[in-house]
Design an enzyme around this catalytic site. Structure first.
Site, PDB file in Angstrom:
ATOM      1  CG  ASP A  44      -1.772   1.250   1.304  1.00 43.52           C
ATOM      2  OD1 ASP A  44      -2.254   1.692   0.239  1.00 43.52           O
ATOM      3  OD2 ASP A  44      -1.963   1.784   2.411  1.00 43.52           O
ATOM      4  CG  ASP A  46      -0.956   3.160   5.952  1.00 43.04           C
ATOM      5  OD1 ASP A  46      -1.201   3.877   4.968  1.00 43.04           O
ATOM      6  OD2 ASP A  46      -1.054   3.557   7.127  1.00 43.04           O
ATOM      7  CD  GLU A  94      -4.879   0.954  -2.032  1.00 45.48           C
ATOM      8  OE1 GLU A  94      -5.059   2.161  -1.778  1.00 45.48           O
ATOM      9  OE2 GLU A  94      -5.114   0.038  -1.210  1.00 45.48           O
TER      10      GLU A  94
END
Length: 184
Positions: A9, A144, A69
């Site tokens: 992330d 996260d 992501e």
């Protein structure tokens, strides 16, 4: 057969990572955590640290693939550019090590895990905790880490998705092309 998937992330202050191991089509969490970049004032030092840490994670866990992501458009263009640089640096570390990279939109990750593309970070974390059966204590204070784990889990789900050469425009198109499969 065993496969290790690294999820990332991207972030410019906190970057999450999560690793799942898939054995005989059963996923389990290996680890998750964050790379804290807040102590680095200079943006280029942050990028260097991202490269070093992602490289260390790859060397330590030897992932077969990486799921990351995709950054979403921020209101502030500078923030979007910085996030893209962080993502690109993590991707470069994976490519440098020969790890294939797969990118997923945040909405796709949420949809794959919760069935709701607008799910909250807490809902995603809770569902991952149930799906991967890890202790609540393992949940990071930073979402996260679970977001990164979500990217890895989303990739696991995509790996197992049946692929078809036939594409349909909707149910009506499916019925027309599959009359022998439709019961009246």
């Amino acid at each position: 057969m065993e496969k290790i998937i690294l999820g990332i992330d991207p972030g410019t202050n906190i970057m999450g990572y999560g690793i799942i191991k898939v054995t005989d089509n059963k996923p389990e969490m290996v680890t998750m955590g964050v790379i804290d970049l807040r102590k680095f004032g200079d943006g280029y030092l942050k990028l260097g640290h991202i490269f070093e840490r992602v490289t260390g994670i790859i060397d330590g866990y030897l992932p077969d693939e990486m799921a990351i992501e995709a950054p979403f458009l921020q209101k502030n263009v500078q923030t979007t550019l910085k996030l893209g640089r962080a993502q690109g640096t993590a991707i470069a570390a994976a490519i440098h090590h020969g790890v294939p990279v797969h990118e997923y939109a945040p909405m796709k990750i949420k949809m794959a895990i919760t069935g709701n593309g607008a799910a909250s970070k807490e809902q995603v974390a809770g569902m991952l905790q149930r799906l991967l059966k890890f202790d609540k204590e393992a949940l990071s204070k930073f979402m996260d880490a679970t977001d990164a784990l979500g990217a890895a889990y989303c990739h696991y789900m995509q790996m197992n998705r049946p692929v078809s050469d036939t594409h349909y425009k909707g149910w009506k198109d499916f019925v027309i092309k599959n009359k022998d499969r439709v019961k009246k």
